[in-house]
Design a protein around this motif. Sequence first.
Motif, PDB file in Angstrom:
ATOM      1  N   VAL A  91       0.999  -1.172   0.009  1.00  0.00           N
ATOM      2  CA  VAL A  91      -0.059  -0.054   0.120  1.00  0.00           C
ATOM      3  C   VAL A  91       0.811   1.296   0.033  1.00  0.00           C
ATOM      4  CG1 VAL A  91      -1.498   1.215   1.295  1.00  0.00           C
ATOM      5  CG2 VAL A  91      -1.975  -1.154   1.117  1.00  0.00           C
ATOM      6  N   VAL A  92       0.685   2.221  -0.906  1.00  0.00           N
ATOM      7  CA  VAL A  92       1.104   3.364  -0.980  1.00  0.00           C
ATOM      8  C   VAL A  92       0.608   4.635  -0.580  1.00  0.00           C
ATOM      9  CG1 VAL A  92       2.425   5.097  -2.522  1.00  0.00           C
ATOM     10  CG2 VAL A  92       2.441   2.678  -3.100  1.00  0.00           C
ATOM     11  N   GLN A  93       1.115   5.089   0.633  1.00  0.00           N
ATOM     12  CA  GLN A  93       0.391   5.976   1.552  1.00  0.00           C
ATOM     13  C   GLN A  93       1.000   7.357   0.956  1.00  0.00           C
ATOM     14  OE1 GLN A  93       0.301   4.778   5.833  1.00  0.00           O
ATOM     15  NE2 GLN A  93       2.174   3.920   4.715  1.00  0.00           N
ATOM     16  N   HIS A  94       0.001   8.207   0.678  1.00  0.00           N
ATOM     17  CA  HIS A  94       0.499   9.611   0.238  1.00  0.00           C
ATOM     18  C   HIS A  94      -0.252  10.951   1.087  1.00  0.00           C
ATOM     19  CE1 HIS A  94      -2.852   9.827  -2.522  1.00  0.00           C
ATOM     20  NE2 HIS A  94      -2.752   8.399  -2.422  1.00  0.00           N
ATOM     21  N   TRP A  95       0.472  12.097   1.063  1.00  0.00           N
ATOM     22  CA  TRP A  95      -0.181  13.134   1.849  1.00  0.00           C
ATOM     23  C   TRP A  95       0.244  14.372   0.990  1.00  0.00           C
ATOM     24  CZ3 TRP A  95       2.988   9.110   3.787  1.00  0.00           C
ATOM     25  CH2 TRP A  95       2.315   8.471   4.834  1.00  0.00           C
ATOM     26  N   THR A  96      -0.559  15.449   1.389  1.00  0.00           N
ATOM     27  CA  THR A  96      -0.073  16.588   0.737  1.00  0.00           C
ATOM     28  C   THR A  96       0.726  17.426   1.728  1.00  0.00           C
ATOM     29  OG1 THR A  96      -2.231  16.867  -0.391  1.00  0.00           O
ATOM     30  CG2 THR A  96      -1.002  18.970   0.155  1.00  0.00           C
ATOM     31  N   VAL A  97       1.664  17.959   1.410  1.00  0.00           N
ATOM     32  CA  VAL A  97       2.734  18.443   2.373  1.00  0.00           C
ATOM     33  C   VAL A  97       2.463  20.030   2.855  1.00  0.00           C
ATOM     34  CG1 VAL A  97       5.002  19.358   2.692  1.00  0.00           C
ATOM     35  CG2 VAL A  97       4.700  17.406   1.404  1.00  0.00           C
ATOM     36  N   LEU A  98       2.154  20.138   3.944  1.00  0.00           N
ATOM     37  CA  LEU A  98       1.841  21.526   4.415  1.00  0.00           C
ATOM     38  C   LEU A  98       3.120  22.307   4.857  1.00  0.00           C
ATOM     39  CD1 LEU A  98      -0.778  20.104   7.206  1.00  0.00           C
ATOM     40  CD2 LEU A  98      -1.224  21.246   5.075  1.00  0.00           C
ATOM     41  N   ALA A  99       4.094  21.685   5.119  1.00  0.00           N
ATOM     42  CA  ALA A  99       5.397  22.473   5.592  1.00  0.00           C
ATOM     43  C   ALA A  99       6.648  21.710   5.393  1.00  0.00           C
ATOM     44  CB  ALA A  99       5.157  23.091   6.717  1.00  0.00           C
ATOM     45  N   TYR A 100       7.885  22.072   4.954  1.00  0.00           N
ATOM     46  CA  TYR A 100       9.182  21.583   5.034  1.00  0.00           C
ATOM     47  C   TYR A 100       9.883  22.426   5.443  1.00  0.00           C
ATOM     48  CZ  TYR A 100      13.287  19.584   3.262  1.00  0.00           C
ATOM     49  OH  TYR A 100      14.789  19.144   3.297  1.00  0.00           O
ATOM     50  N   ASP A 101      10.935  21.953   6.368  1.00  0.00           N
ATOM     51  CA  ASP A 101      12.200  22.836   6.976  1.00  0.00           C
ATOM     52  C   ASP A 101      13.155  22.273   7.123  1.00  0.00           C
ATOM     53  OD1 ASP A 101      11.337  25.916   7.064  1.00  0.00           O
ATOM     54  OD2 ASP A 101       9.578  24.721   8.198  1.00  0.00           O
ATOM     55  N   GLU A 102      14.471  22.806   6.625  1.00  0.00           N
ATOM     56  CA  GLU A 102      15.606  22.278   7.154  1.00  0.00           C
ATOM     57  C   GLU A 102      16.191  22.695   8.440  1.00  0.00           C
ATOM     58  OE1 GLU A 102      18.157  20.906   4.898  1.00  0.00           O
ATOM     59  OE2 GLU A 102      16.345  20.723   3.253  1.00  0.00           O
ATOM     60  N   GLY A 103      16.861  21.794   9.217  1.00  0.00           N
ATOM     61  CA  GLY A 103      17.096  22.101  10.595  1.00  0.00           C
ATOM     62  C   GLY A 103      18.411  22.489  10.780  1.00  0.00           C
ATOM     63  N   PRO A 104      18.839  22.897  11.802  1.00  0.00           N
ATOM     64  CA  PRO A 104      20.146  23.411  12.205  1.00  0.00           C
ATOM     65  C   PRO A 104      21.483  22.286  11.782  1.00  0.00           C
ATOM     66  CG  PRO A 104      18.949  23.558  14.201  1.00  0.00           C
ATOM     67  CD  PRO A 104      18.259  22.653  13.407  1.00  0.00           C
ATOM     68  N   ALA A 105      21.005  20.939  11.633  1.00  0.00           N
ATOM     69  CA  ALA A 105      21.991  20.104  11.296  1.00  0.00           C
ATOM     70  C   ALA A 105      22.023  19.858   9.759  1.00  0.00           C
ATOM     71  CB  ALA A 105      21.925  18.713  12.236  1.00  0.00           C
ATOM     72  N   THR A 106      21.391  20.579   8.840  1.00  0.00           N
ATOM     73  CA  THR A 106      21.074  20.503   7.538  1.00  0.00           C
ATOM     74  C   THR A 106      22.339  19.834   6.649  1.00  0.00           C
ATOM     75  OG1 THR A 106      19.907  21.532   5.562  1.00  0.00           O
ATOM     76  CG2 THR A 106      21.596  22.909   6.771  1.00  0.00           C
ATOM     77  N   ALA A 107      23.454  20.389   7.079  1.00  0.00           N
ATOM     78  CA  ALA A 107      24.609  19.753   6.372  1.00  0.00           C
ATOM     79  C   ALA A 107      24.954  18.436   6.650  1.00  0.00           C
ATOM     80  CB  ALA A 107      25.870  20.723   6.492  1.00  0.00           C
ATOM     81  N   ALA A 108      24.622  17.986   7.815  1.00  0.00           N
ATOM     82  CA  ALA A 108      25.058  16.711   8.343  1.00  0.00           C
ATOM     83  C   ALA A 108      24.498  15.549   7.737  1.00  0.00           C
ATOM     84  CB  ALA A 108      24.947  16.569   9.926  1.00  0.00           C
ATOM     85  N   ALA A 109      25.345  14.398   7.790  1.00  0.00           N
ATOM     86  CA  ALA A 109      24.654  13.076   7.319  1.00  0.00           C
ATOM     87  C   ALA A 109      23.440  12.779   8.268  1.00  0.00           C
ATOM     88  CB  ALA A 109      25.429  11.828   7.027  1.00  0.00           C
TER      89      ALA A 109
END
Length: 197
Positions: free
Chosen positions: A87-105
């Motif tokens: 089953v493939v679940q899907h949602w409409t994205v309300l918000a996306y944000d990078e965090g303070p560790a965005t450059a880290a793996a």
Amino acid sequence: MHAMQYDITLPADYDMGVIRTRVATRGHLLDDFPGLGLKAYLMRERADGSPVNQYAPFYLWAEAAGMNAFLWGPGFQGIVNDFGRPVVQHWTVLAYDEGPATAAAPRTATRRRHPLPAGIAPADAVAEALERHAVRAAGDGVVATALAVDPRHWELLVLTVRADTSPGIPDAPDTDRFQVLHLSAPGRSGLGAGRSW
């Protein structure tokens, strides 16, 4: 923007090394997939205290055309051939944000799915969820976080990818924890920040 995930629950005695090898040898194939914002190759296993062994890739699609190209193309067919059709679940994205560790793996991810309360206006419930999302995104160790909604079932989804193994904000009881085996992120820089409208 669309969020998508399928959970492949495996037997209790399944060798999860098979999933690690699968991701190590095939994960790079989506590193430049058109229309893909990011794909987090997520896995959880009983040996780490999870209730199940599970492979659960999570996608953020910048464009529906990319999502469709994947689902009706050879990439998803490989999943169907090896594990059956999930089953493939899907949602409409309300918000996306990078965090303070965005450059880290990324090393870990948390996922929470919960219903919007029935006694509150949908717009009010979303506004409250967006406030919590902003706090979560600013947390130490956060690489990125997404908030999405399935209006068919009135379900909110929160997925947070972290650079460390700490849970950050204390997990709600219905939070699932995963290892991140690989991150394909060809369109991550184009996902934008904040709410999606």
